[in-house]
Each structure stands twice: as C-alpha cells, then as structure tokens.
Motif scaffolding. Structure first.
Motif, PDB file in Angstrom:
ATOM      1  N   LEU A 295       0.827  -1.204   0.000  1.00 45.48           N
ATOM      2  CA  LEU A 295       0.000   0.000   0.000  1.00 45.48           C
ATOM      3  C   LEU A 295       0.865   1.258   0.000  1.00 45.48           C
ATOM      4  O   LEU A 295       0.633   2.179  -0.796  1.00 45.48           O
ATOM      5  CB  LEU A 295      -0.928   0.009   1.206  1.00 45.48           C
ATOM      6  CG  LEU A 295      -2.106  -0.967   1.154  1.00 45.48           C
ATOM      7  CD1 LEU A 295      -2.817  -1.005   2.503  1.00 45.48           C
ATOM      8  CD2 LEU A 295      -3.089  -0.586   0.055  1.00 45.48           C
ATOM      9  N   PHE A 296       1.879   1.306   0.869  1.00 47.81           N
ATOM     10  CA  PHE A 296       2.745   2.480   0.904  1.00 47.81           C
ATOM     11  C   PHE A 296       3.510   2.639  -0.410  1.00 47.81           C
ATOM     12  O   PHE A 296       3.711   3.750  -0.891  1.00 47.81           O
ATOM     13  CB  PHE A 296       3.727   2.383   2.075  1.00 47.81           C
ATOM     14  CG  PHE A 296       3.117   2.666   3.417  1.00 47.81           C
ATOM     15  CD1 PHE A 296       2.380   3.821   3.637  1.00 47.81           C
ATOM     16  CD2 PHE A 296       3.283   1.790   4.475  1.00 47.81           C
ATOM     17  CE1 PHE A 296       1.809   4.091   4.874  1.00 47.81           C
ATOM     18  CE2 PHE A 296       2.718   2.041   5.714  1.00 47.81           C
ATOM     19  CZ  PHE A 296       1.980   3.193   5.921  1.00 47.81           C
ATOM     20  N   GLN A 297       3.938   1.532  -0.995  1.00 43.77           N
ATOM     21  CA  GLN A 297       4.658   1.608  -2.268  1.00 43.77           C
ATOM     22  C   GLN A 297       3.743   2.163  -3.362  1.00 43.77           C
ATOM     23  O   GLN A 297       4.174   2.981  -4.183  1.00 43.77           O
ATOM     24  CB  GLN A 297       5.181   0.217  -2.648  1.00 43.77           C
ATOM     25  CG  GLN A 297       6.125   0.207  -3.835  1.00 43.77           C
ATOM     26  CD  GLN A 297       5.408   0.163  -5.176  1.00 43.77           C
ATOM     27  OE1 GLN A 297       4.258  -0.265  -5.255  1.00 43.77           O
ATOM     28  NE2 GLN A 297       6.101   0.574  -6.237  1.00 43.77           N
ATOM     29  N   SER A 298       2.491   1.731  -3.360  1.00 48.88           N
ATOM     30  CA  SER A 298       1.559   2.224  -4.378  1.00 48.88           C
ATOM     31  C   SER A 298       1.264   3.707  -4.200  1.00 48.88           C
ATOM     32  O   SER A 298       0.845   4.388  -5.146  1.00 48.88           O
ATOM     33  CB  SER A 298       0.248   1.424  -4.325  1.00 48.88           C
ATOM     34  OG  SER A 298      -0.512   1.751  -3.170  1.00 48.88           O
ATOM     35  N   GLU A 299       1.512   4.213  -2.992  1.00 48.37           N
ATOM     36  CA  GLU A 299       1.276   5.627  -2.692  1.00 48.37           C
ATOM     37  C   GLU A 299       2.559   6.452  -2.781  1.00 48.37           C
ATOM     38  O   GLU A 299       2.578   7.630  -2.375  1.00 48.37           O
ATOM     39  CB  GLU A 299       0.679   5.750  -1.287  1.00 48.37           C
ATOM     40  CG  GLU A 299      -0.676   5.055  -1.123  1.00 48.37           C
ATOM     41  CD  GLU A 299      -1.035   4.787   0.334  1.00 48.37           C
ATOM     42  OE1 GLU A 299      -0.257   5.175   1.225  1.00 48.37           O
ATOM     43  OE2 GLU A 299      -2.088   4.178   0.570  1.00 48.37           O
ATOM     44  N   ASP A 300       3.656   5.837  -3.283  1.00 50.92           N
ATOM     45  CA  ASP A 300       4.955   6.516  -3.433  1.00 50.92           C
ATOM     46  C   ASP A 300       5.502   7.008  -2.098  1.00 50.92           C
ATOM     47  O   ASP A 300       6.160   8.055  -2.029  1.00 50.92           O
ATOM     48  CB  ASP A 300       4.848   7.691  -4.417  1.00 50.92           C
ATOM     49  CG  ASP A 300       4.511   7.231  -5.830  1.00 50.92           C
ATOM     50  OD1 ASP A 300       5.030   6.175  -6.248  1.00 50.92           O
ATOM     51  OD2 ASP A 300       3.720   7.920  -6.501  1.00 50.92           O
ATOM     52  N   LYS A 301       5.245   6.244  -1.043  1.00 50.20           N
ATOM     53  CA  LYS A 301       5.712   6.653   0.280  1.00 50.20           C
ATOM     54  C   LYS A 301       6.938   5.870   0.749  1.00 50.20           C
ATOM     55  O   LYS A 301       7.388   6.046   1.885  1.00 50.20           O
ATOM     56  CB  LYS A 301       4.584   6.496   1.312  1.00 50.20           C
ATOM     57  CG  LYS A 301       3.448   7.498   1.146  1.00 50.20           C
ATOM     58  CD  LYS A 301       2.488   7.426   2.317  1.00 50.20           C
ATOM     59  CE  LYS A 301       1.455   8.533   2.260  1.00 50.20           C
ATOM     60  NZ  LYS A 301       0.442   8.289   1.240  1.00 50.20           N
ATOM     61  N   LEU A 302       7.498   5.007  -0.098  1.00 49.31           N
ATOM     62  CA  LEU A 302       8.670   4.211   0.266  1.00 49.31           C
ATOM     63  C   LEU A 302       9.792   4.437  -0.731  1.00 49.31           C
ATOM     64  O   LEU A 302       9.557   4.854  -1.873  1.00 49.31           O
ATOM     65  CB  LEU A 302       8.319   2.721   0.284  1.00 49.31           C
ATOM     66  CG  LEU A 302       7.411   2.197   1.394  1.00 49.31           C
ATOM     67  CD1 LEU A 302       7.051   0.746   1.120  1.00 49.31           C
ATOM     68  CD2 LEU A 302       8.076   2.330   2.759  1.00 49.31           C
ATOM     69  N   VAL A 303      11.012   4.115  -0.297  1.00 48.88           N
ATOM     70  CA  VAL A 303      12.150   4.068  -1.222  1.00 48.88           C
ATOM     71  C   VAL A 303      12.625   2.620  -1.299  1.00 48.88           C
ATOM     72  O   VAL A 303      12.516   1.868  -0.319  1.00 48.88           O
ATOM     73  CB  VAL A 303      13.302   4.987  -0.774  1.00 48.88           C
ATOM     74  CG1 VAL A 303      12.836   6.438  -0.727  1.00 48.88           C
ATOM     75  CG2 VAL A 303      13.857   4.563   0.588  1.00 48.88           C
ATOM     76  N   PRO A 304      13.139   2.175  -2.454  1.00 52.01           N
ATOM     77  CA  PRO A 304      13.600   0.791  -2.575  1.00 52.01           C
ATOM     78  C   PRO A 304      14.849   0.545  -1.743  1.00 52.01           C
ATOM     79  O   PRO A 304      15.615   1.466  -1.457  1.00 52.01           O
ATOM     80  CB  PRO A 304      13.884   0.637  -4.076  1.00 52.01           C
ATOM     81  CG  PRO A 304      14.116   2.030  -4.564  1.00 52.01           C
ATOM     82  CD  PRO A 304      13.258   2.922  -3.716  1.00 52.01           C
ATOM     83  N   VAL A 305      15.043  -0.722  -1.345  1.00 48.03           N
ATOM     84  CA  VAL A 305      16.170  -1.074  -0.469  1.00 48.03           C
ATOM     85  C   VAL A 305      17.018  -2.201  -1.082  1.00 48.03           C
ATOM     86  O   VAL A 305      17.682  -2.944  -0.356  1.00 48.03           O
ATOM     87  CB  VAL A 305      15.669  -1.486   0.936  1.00 48.03           C
ATOM     88  CG1 VAL A 305      15.076  -0.291   1.663  1.00 48.03           C
ATOM     89  CG2 VAL A 305      14.657  -2.626   0.849  1.00 48.03           C
ATOM     90  N   ASP A 306      17.037  -2.316  -2.393  1.00 50.90           N
ATOM     91  CA  ASP A 306      17.797  -3.385  -3.042  1.00 50.90           C
ATOM     92  C   ASP A 306      19.271  -3.349  -2.663  1.00 50.90           C
ATOM     93  O   ASP A 306      19.880  -4.400  -2.410  1.00 50.90           O
ATOM     94  CB  ASP A 306      17.653  -3.287  -4.565  1.00 50.90           C
ATOM     95  CG  ASP A 306      16.216  -3.424  -5.012  1.00 50.90           C
ATOM     96  OD1 ASP A 306      15.824  -4.520  -5.424  1.00 50.90           O
ATOM     97  OD2 ASP A 306      15.476  -2.419  -4.935  1.00 50.90           O
ATOM     98  N   ASP A 307      19.870  -2.162  -2.638  1.00 54.12           N
ATOM     99  CA  ASP A 307      21.290  -2.057  -2.305  1.00 54.12           C
ATOM    100  C   ASP A 307      21.538  -2.521  -0.870  1.00 54.12           C
ATOM    101  O   ASP A 307      22.562  -3.160  -0.585  1.00 54.12           O
ATOM    102  CB  ASP A 307      21.771  -0.624  -2.484  1.00 54.12           C
ATOM    103  CG  ASP A 307      21.823  -0.208  -3.948  1.00 54.12           C
ATOM    104  OD1 ASP A 307      21.767  -1.102  -4.816  1.00 54.12           O
ATOM    105  OD2 ASP A 307      21.906   1.011  -4.212  1.00 54.12           O
ATOM    106  N   LEU A 308      20.630  -2.185   0.008  1.00 60.53           N
ATOM    107  CA  LEU A 308      20.773  -2.604   1.403  1.00 60.53           C
ATOM    108  C   LEU A 308      20.676  -4.120   1.525  1.00 60.53           C
ATOM    109  O   LEU A 308      21.469  -4.745   2.250  1.00 60.53           O
ATOM    110  CB  LEU A 308      19.699  -1.926   2.254  1.00 60.53           C
ATOM    111  CG  LEU A 308      19.676  -2.240   3.750  1.00 60.53           C
ATOM    112  CD1 LEU A 308      21.041  -2.015   4.380  1.00 60.53           C
ATOM    113  CD2 LEU A 308      18.621  -1.384   4.442  1.00 60.53           C
ATOM    114  N   ILE A 309      19.730  -4.732   0.824  1.00 55.73           N
ATOM    115  CA  ILE A 309      19.617  -6.193   0.820  1.00 55.73           C
ATOM    116  C   ILE A 309      20.916  -6.819   0.339  1.00 55.73           C
ATOM    117  O   ILE A 309      21.419  -7.803   0.918  1.00 55.73           O
ATOM    118  CB  ILE A 309      18.439  -6.642  -0.061  1.00 55.73           C
ATOM    119  CG1 ILE A 309      17.096  -6.199   0.534  1.00 55.73           C
ATOM    120  CG2 ILE A 309      18.468  -8.166  -0.278  1.00 55.73           C
ATOM    121  CD1 ILE A 309      16.737  -6.869   1.839  1.00 55.73           C
ATOM    122  N   GLU A 310      21.498  -6.262  -0.707  1.00 57.98           N
ATOM    123  CA  GLU A 310      22.748  -6.796  -1.247  1.00 57.98           C
ATOM    124  C   GLU A 310      23.867  -6.686  -0.217  1.00 57.98           C
ATOM    125  O   GLU A 310      24.658  -7.617  -0.025  1.00 57.98           O
ATOM    126  CB  GLU A 310      23.124  -6.041  -2.524  1.00 57.98           C
ATOM    127  CG  GLU A 310      24.221  -6.706  -3.341  1.00 57.98           C
ATOM    128  CD  GLU A 310      23.850  -8.091  -3.820  1.00 57.98           C
ATOM    129  OE1 GLU A 310      24.764  -8.948  -3.913  1.00 57.98           O
ATOM    130  OE2 GLU A 310      22.654  -8.342  -4.086  1.00 57.98           O
TER     131      GLU A 310
END
Length: 447
Positions: free
Chosen positions: A109-124
C-alpha cells in the motif's frame, strides 16, 4: 455443547479501517537527505510493541546517536493502527522515516502511494537475495525490494503433549482428528477448553484464523486477479472451511468471540486451552508465565482437509524506509542496525524471531540465545520446516503477486467479518461466501 457462547453481533467495520493516526518525523517527502550526522532525526514507527523489544530498539537508537550524532527515535504503534498513523503524519513536520510492520500488505500500500524508497542495495549489502532464503520474504514490486525482512512470523499450531498423552491421542493430522482432540480437551474440566483461535474483526484474525481457508486450498484471486472465492471450485471449499471453523468454535472459550493477539496467547499460556495458533512468541510467553507447562508444548501445522500435509499462515516482519528528506540516513541506520544490533532484538523473544537470513539462523551466536535449547526440536525445528511448506499462504499475498489489491482486501477486514457472520451469527455459509466475494470485487476494483 458444554460451553454456551454469547452470539455477538458482527462487529461493524470502521470506515478507514483498523490502522489510525499519530506522529513522527522527517520533513519534505520528496526524499534523499544528506548522509550521516547533519540535522536528521530518524523516527520509526514500530509494530514491535512488546516492552522488551521496544527497549532493545531504543537502546540501538541511543547507541547509533552516540556513534554518529544522529538521533533515532522509535515509537510503539499497534499493528492495527500503524498504516493510518503513518499516513496521517506523512508530509507534516511530525512524519515517520521508517516503519516496522508485520504485513507485506502495508508495504504494498505504501509503495503504491509513493511513500517508500527501494532497499535493493541494502539487501545486497546484508548478504543478498540468496541469504534471505532465496528471497522468499522479499516480495519485490516492480522488480524492486521495498522492505528488509527480519523475521519469519509464521502462524502455526501449538498443542499440549501432556494433555494428548492423558487422552491417549496424537497430534492431529486430519480435520476429523483435530475435532476429536478439541472435544477431548474440552471435556477435561469446566475451565479447560479445546482450542483458541481469534475471531475479533482485526489483523489477528486476518492472519491466524485464515488458516482454515488455506487448509482447504481456498484461494481468493486467480492468476489474472479475478475474484474466485465463489466460483464452482472455491465456493464448496470455502463453505467447508467455514463449517469446520464453526465446529471448532464449539470447543473454544467464550472470549474467542472478541479475542485478538493478547487473548490468544493468554488462553494457551495460562493453560486454559490445549491448542492455539500463533507465532513462536507463544512459547516465549509461556516460558515466562508457565515454565513447567512450557516443557510440554509442541508445534504442529494445521492439517489439510484431505489429510495430505499441513498448512500455516505465512507471516513476516520487516522494516521499510519511508520517502522523506532523511531516507538516506534512515537506510544507513538500518544497515548499521542489521549488522550490529539485530541479535539484541532477537534475544527479547528467541522463539518468536526466526531469522529471515540463513546466515543468522545458522550462526552460533543466534543459536546460543537463552531458552532456544529448551524446546528446539519440538518448536524451532518445525518452524524451519514450515518455511518450505508449499501450502503457506496469507491474505495480503493472495493473487499472482504482492499487490495493492490483496492489501486492500486485508485492510478491509472482510475475511474476519465473513468468519463472524457464519461462526458467531449463524448465517448461511454459502450466502455469506457469495456476498463476501462481491465485497472483495468492490474492494479490489473488480466490479
């Protein structure tokens, strides 16, 4: 029936639903503040509200401030309130920069509302997809990851082995056997009951009690996002699951009508009920409240209706970075927290927090946490097996992918209301399923 239940009216759904309003903070939600130090104050809404967990999180925040000069503040926000609390504060001078939640539906829901930033680099940086059990809990959206999972919070069964032994029964592997065990436990005394499953219209019922649906291979959506709950295949399965829940209810304590998380734990940990369904926190609580009885607890999966295997409700806890001016500093804090202080959180409830990273699960440092050796084979080993259970499912992951539509269904509480209408109000299951399916179509935009 030995224990008459008061038939409460179905609880009406609140308009904006469960999750309400609060404060926190970062600034302009356009995102991307400078890294480190500066004027940042990181504020994180935490659905991990247990006192010991909050103490561990706040200690980590204080340590980070001492090391970097950046304050990190955690606020305990009940899971049923966290979505609307974060939304209410967004864009104000009291907004949150991060969110700890127990439902991927909130993240979608937050992602669909543009309220989050991706964390792919952090996962890596933390070990990559492979270390996170090949990405089982990452749930990418638009080919990006939007939270860092830290806990397999699967809801599964707990049962008293000593009660089974006294009744000459075994851990149930079919619905018929489960009812037989529930009846036997219910007959022990006027103050003891067969089992506890929550029936309040809230996220606990969404998560825990929905197992009766997964145990009969019920699906809400097909691979094209069509609502199939009431089609020729799913309608009889759903009706069977509701009738099974209604039979189980006859052996629950009266407070099941309005039970949520706390009541479910208390009923089993206190010895009132011989079976219950929850995460590993159930055993942590029992060790603290009733240590002698805890030595007789074993874990089991909800039997599939056809007796072919078991199911459990897929669960997960994770941390998302909200799109504020301090999002970069929040990401830096999470990198530090996962590397330096995650085990401090795990130590507050060792059976509850099953690590979402394989390297942590296999580490001697985690496995040596206090109490894990007490019921490792009986409770922790089954939890590890549940991770690969092919019948795992949850409302907010229903459908072909994690999506706002399944999150909206989760948020609407239409499934708990369906349970209440059949189990508490005695309405006709087939009628209720058809009306529920129509409501889901409206909620998910499939009219």
């Amino acid at each position: 029936m030995k224990h008459p239940h008061r038939r409460a009216a179905v609880v009406a759904l609140a308009t904006a639903s469960l999750m309400t309003a609060s404060c926190m903070g970062g600034g302009d939600p356009a995102g991307g503040g400078e890294e480190g130090g500066g004027d940042a104050t990181i504020r994180i809404a935490s659905a991990e509200t247990d006192a010991a967990a909050m103490e561990a999180l706040q200690a980590a925040g204080a340590a980070y401030e001492e090391e970097t000069g950046t304050p990190v503040l955690f606020e305990a926000v009940p899971l049923d309130e966290i979505y609307t609390k974060v939304n209410a504060a967004a864009g104000t001078n009291a907004e949150y920069d991060g969110i700890i939640t127990g439902f991927i539906g909130h993240i979608s829901l937050f992602q669909s509302e543009d309220k989050l930033v991706p964390v792919d680099d952090l996962i890596e940086d933390l070990g990559g997809t492979e270390d996170f059990y090949d990405g089982q809990l990452l749930f990418p959206i638009d080919d990006q990851v939007w939270w860092v999972p830290f806990d397999y919070n699967i809801a599964f069964g707990f049962i008293r082995q000593d009660w089974l032994d006294e009744a000459g029964l075994e851990v149930p592997r079919t619905w018929e056997e489960m009812l037989e065990v529930a009846r036997a436990f219910d007959e022990r005394s006027d103050s003891e009951y067969g089992l506890m499953m929550p029936l309040q219209a809230d996220s606990a019922t969404n998560w825990i009690t929905s197992q009766v649906l997964w145990a009969n291979d019920v699906r809400i959506f097909d691979d094209s996002w069509n609502v199939v709950l009431d089609n020729d295949e799913m309608l009889p399965r759903t009706v069977e699951a509701l009738e099974f829940l209604r039979e189980l209810y006859q052996h629950m304590p009266p407070q099941a009508d309005s039970a949520s998380y706390g009541e479910t734990i208390e009923s089993f940990a206190s010895g009132q009920s011989g079976m219950a369904f929850y995460s590993g926190r159930m055993l942590d609580s029992m060790i603290a409240q009733n240590p002698e009885a805890a030595q007789n607890v074993v874990a089991f999966g909800m039997p599939m209706a056809d007796g072919d295997g078991t199911t459990a409700s897929l669960g997960y806890d994770g941390i998302g970075v909200l799109n504020t001016q301090d999002s970069q500093e929040t990401t830096e804090f999470l990198r530090w927290f996962f590397q330096e202080h995650l085990l401090d959180l795990y130590a507050t409830a060792p059976y509850h927090y099953m690590p979402a990273q394989r390297s942590v699960f296999e580490s001697e440092e985690w496995r040596s946490l206090d109490t894990l050796d007490q019921r490792w084979d009986e409770v922790m080993v089954p939890q590890e097996e549940f991770v690969s259970n092919p019948n795992l499912n949850s409302i907010d992951t229903e459908g072909p992918a994690v999506d706002q539509r399944s999150a909206d269904v989760f948020q609407s509480l239409v499934v708990p209301e369906m349970f209440q209408r059949v189990v508490l109000n005695g309405e006709d299951p087939e009628t209720v399923v058809r009306e529920t399916a129509d409501e889901i179509r409206s909620t998910a935009g499939d009219s």
